[in-house]
Structures are given as C-alpha cells and as structure tokens.
Design a protein around this motif. Sequence first.
Motif, PDB file in Angstrom:
ATOM      1  N   VAL A   1       0.843  -1.200   0.000  1.00 20.67           N
ATOM      2  CA  VAL A   1       0.000   0.000   0.000  1.00 20.67           C
ATOM      3  C   VAL A   1       0.877   1.248   0.000  1.00 20.67           C
ATOM      4  O   VAL A   1       0.638   2.197  -0.754  1.00 20.67           O
ATOM      5  CB  VAL A   1      -0.982  -0.011   1.196  1.00 20.67           C
ATOM      6  CG1 VAL A   1      -1.737   1.295   1.298  1.00 20.67           C
ATOM      7  CG2 VAL A   1      -1.956  -1.172   1.061  1.00 20.67           C
ATOM      8  N   ILE A   2       1.906   1.240   0.829  1.00 19.95           N
ATOM      9  CA  ILE A   2       2.831   2.385   0.858  1.00 19.95           C
ATOM     10  C   ILE A   2       3.564   2.499  -0.469  1.00 19.95           C
ATOM     11  O   ILE A   2       3.764   3.597  -0.994  1.00 19.95           O
ATOM     12  CB  ILE A   2       3.828   2.245   2.016  1.00 19.95           C
ATOM     13  CG1 ILE A   2       3.232   2.852   3.276  1.00 19.95           C
ATOM     14  CG2 ILE A   2       5.128   2.956   1.742  1.00 19.95           C
ATOM     15  CD1 ILE A   2       3.008   4.337   3.210  1.00 19.95           C
ATOM     16  N   ALA A   3       3.972   1.376  -1.022  1.00 17.51           N
ATOM     17  CA  ALA A   3       4.655   1.395  -2.318  1.00 17.51           C
ATOM     18  C   ALA A   3       3.747   1.999  -3.391  1.00 17.51           C
ATOM     19  O   ALA A   3       4.202   2.765  -4.245  1.00 17.51           O
ATOM     20  CB  ALA A   3       5.093  -0.011  -2.711  1.00 17.51           C
ATOM     21  N   GLN A   4       2.471   1.667  -3.345  1.00 16.57           N
ATOM     22  CA  GLN A   4       1.527   2.221  -4.310  1.00 16.57           C
ATOM     23  C   GLN A   4       1.410   3.733  -4.138  1.00 16.57           C
ATOM     24  O   GLN A   4       1.404   4.480  -5.117  1.00 16.57           O
ATOM     25  CB  GLN A   4       0.163   1.558  -4.166  1.00 16.57           C
ATOM     26  CG  GLN A   4      -0.849   2.035  -5.195  1.00 16.57           C
ATOM     27  CD  GLN A   4      -2.156   1.257  -5.138  1.00 16.57           C
ATOM     28  OE1 GLN A   4      -2.291   0.269  -4.436  1.00 16.57           O
ATOM     29  NE2 GLN A   4      -3.134   1.719  -5.890  1.00 16.57           N
ATOM     30  N   ALA A   5       1.323   4.201  -2.899  1.00 15.72           N
ATOM     31  CA  ALA A   5       1.232   5.644  -2.644  1.00 15.72           C
ATOM     32  C   ALA A   5       2.495   6.360  -3.127  1.00 15.72           C
ATOM     33  O   ALA A   5       2.412   7.425  -3.751  1.00 15.72           O
ATOM     34  CB  ALA A   5       0.993   5.901  -1.155  1.00 15.72           C
ATOM     35  N   LEU A   6       3.659   5.784  -2.871  1.00 17.27           N
ATOM     36  CA  LEU A   6       4.918   6.379  -3.333  1.00 17.27           C
ATOM     37  C   LEU A   6       4.997   6.410  -4.858  1.00 17.27           C
ATOM     38  O   LEU A   6       5.427   7.400  -5.456  1.00 17.27           O
ATOM     39  CB  LEU A   6       6.110   5.603  -2.773  1.00 17.27           C
ATOM     40  CG  LEU A   6       6.471   5.888  -1.328  1.00 17.27           C
ATOM     41  CD1 LEU A   6       7.463   4.854  -0.806  1.00 17.27           C
ATOM     42  CD2 LEU A   6       7.032   7.291  -1.191  1.00 17.27           C
ATOM     43  N   ARG A   7       4.581   5.333  -5.486  1.00 15.66           N
ATOM     44  CA  ARG A   7       4.618   5.252  -6.950  1.00 15.66           C
ATOM     45  C   ARG A   7       3.695   6.300  -7.570  1.00 15.66           C
ATOM     46  O   ARG A   7       4.072   7.016  -8.498  1.00 15.66           O
ATOM     47  CB  ARG A   7       4.226   3.846  -7.406  1.00 15.66           C
ATOM     48  CG  ARG A   7       4.336   3.624  -8.901  1.00 15.66           C
ATOM     49  CD  ARG A   7       4.110   2.161  -9.311  1.00 15.66           C
ATOM     50  NE  ARG A   7       2.885   1.575  -8.810  1.00 15.66           N
ATOM     51  CZ  ARG A   7       2.809   0.688  -7.812  1.00 15.66           C
ATOM     52  NH1 ARG A   7       3.901   0.264  -7.208  1.00 15.66           N
ATOM     53  NH2 ARG A   7       1.650   0.207  -7.421  1.00 15.66           N
ATOM     54  N   ILE A   8       2.494   6.407  -7.050  1.00 21.65           N
ATOM     55  CA  ILE A   8       1.524   7.379  -7.570  1.00 21.65           C
ATOM     56  C   ILE A   8       2.063   8.794  -7.383  1.00 21.65           C
ATOM     57  O   ILE A   8       2.019   9.616  -8.303  1.00 21.65           O
ATOM     58  CB  ILE A   8       0.164   7.217  -6.840  1.00 21.65           C
ATOM     59  CG1 ILE A   8      -0.475   5.880  -7.161  1.00 21.65           C
ATOM     60  CG2 ILE A   8      -0.778   8.370  -7.137  1.00 21.65           C
ATOM     61  CD1 ILE A   8      -0.941   5.717  -8.576  1.00 21.65           C
ATOM     62  N   ALA A   9       2.580   9.092  -6.192  1.00 19.82           N
ATOM     63  CA  ALA A   9       3.110  10.431  -5.918  1.00 19.82           C
ATOM     64  C   ALA A   9       4.330  10.725  -6.783  1.00 19.82           C
ATOM     65  O   ALA A   9       4.491  11.836  -7.291  1.00 19.82           O
ATOM     66  CB  ALA A   9       3.458  10.562  -4.438  1.00 19.82           C
ATOM     67  N   GLY A  10       5.172   9.722  -6.965  1.00 21.03           N
ATOM     68  CA  GLY A  10       6.359   9.896  -7.793  1.00 21.03           C
ATOM     69  C   GLY A  10       6.035  10.172  -9.251  1.00 21.03           C
ATOM     70  O   GLY A  10       6.838  10.752  -9.979  1.00 21.03           O
ATOM     71  N   GLN A  11       4.855   9.770  -9.679  1.00 22.73           N
ATOM     72  CA  GLN A  11       4.423  10.010 -11.060  1.00 22.73           C
ATOM     73  C   GLN A  11       3.665  11.333 -11.203  1.00 22.73           C
ATOM     74  O   GLN A  11       3.160  11.643 -12.261  1.00 22.73           O
ATOM     75  CB  GLN A  11       3.561   8.850 -11.550  1.00 22.73           C
ATOM     76  CG  GLN A  11       4.336   7.570 -11.704  1.00 22.73           C
ATOM     77  CD  GLN A  11       3.450   6.395 -12.084  1.00 22.73           C
ATOM     78  OE1 GLN A  11       2.226   6.482 -12.059  1.00 22.73           O
ATOM     79  NE2 GLN A  11       4.070   5.291 -12.422  1.00 22.73           N
ATOM     80  N   GLY A  12       3.580  12.069 -10.097  1.00 23.82           N
ATOM     81  CA  GLY A  12       2.979  13.399 -10.170  1.00 23.82           C
ATOM     82  C   GLY A  12       1.562  13.531  -9.664  1.00 23.82           C
ATOM     83  O   GLY A  12       0.990  14.614  -9.709  1.00 23.82           O
TER      84      GLY A  12
END
Length: 180
Positions: A39-50
Amino acid sequence: MVAQVDSTNSMSKAVIPSLALQGTIQIVTGPDRRFNAAVIAQALRIAGQGTPALVVQFLKGGIGQGPDNPMYLCQGLRWVRCDVGRCLDTPHLEVEEQKAMHELWKYTRRAINSGRFGLVVLDELSLAIRFGLIPESEVVELLQQRPSYMDIILTGPEMPAALTLLADQVTELRKNQPQP
C-alpha cells in the motif's frame, strides 16, 4: 521512464465523459495490525508520477505530528498521523487524545472533499471505527461523496461490512499455514 500527459493542449481542458477516469475503493485487510508495504509502495509510486497522494494513519502517533505537521515524501506524498505521543490500541483515550483524533478525522474529511489528492490511504480505519473513535456512518457517507476520480485504500483488520460492500477490490492478507 515516466510518461506524462502534456497539459498545455487546449483539448486537455475538455473532459470527455466516456474517457473520464473512475476512482476505486480498495480494502487491504487481515488478522494482524500491520501496515501493508504494498500500500505504501503504491502511494509512493503514484506520488512519484505526479499525482498527489495522502496517507492518514489514525492509530499511529508521534511527537509533533497531526494535521498541522504532516510529513512529506517525494514531493507529492503527504503523510499525517494522529497528534498523540503513542500508538493507540484501545478505545479508552484521554481527553487530549480524543481531541486529536477528532481533529485528524475533520482534516481527513476536508482533504478528501477538497479533491486535491488522486489517492488517499486511510490506515487502520477499521480499528478506529471498531474502537468508536470514528463513526462508521460518516465514513460511508464520505466514501460515497468522494470525488469520482479519487482512489481510496482502507486498511485494518475486521473491516466493517458496510465498507466492504462499497469496495471495488478487497485484499485479505493471511499467514500461510504450514503443511503437515
């Protein structure tokens, strides 16, 4: 390589209903009180993509936390914890802890209603509901009225049935039982 949409095109301002993105409600649940790394990885990935993301941890405390002191990761990820000095594991809170929980829930509702975030993670929400710290009916109403494009992930053990019925996806984490 990250693909991005060019927002300078005048056509990007027009929303085509058939192509509009629909957000989802996801639940990650299991018998243990632990945060799912995926879940944290998903949040980081989404945020990292803008896409702006928000993680709200209802039962985790920390010194100098709370809605007025969020942590920021990778520019687009805001992380907020309850403004208490301990992790909450009981429904019996001190008056200041009750006030902090109320303020965090109020902040969460404002953040979701603002439409600012593409992804919102509500960590250990099921326990906060079970402890009577957040009314289940208010959570249901908030989820039903969220912006249609917003993804929301709910975590925690023993997720209430009313929330499970609203979910587009439910993931149950289980420990593998040893084979005889």
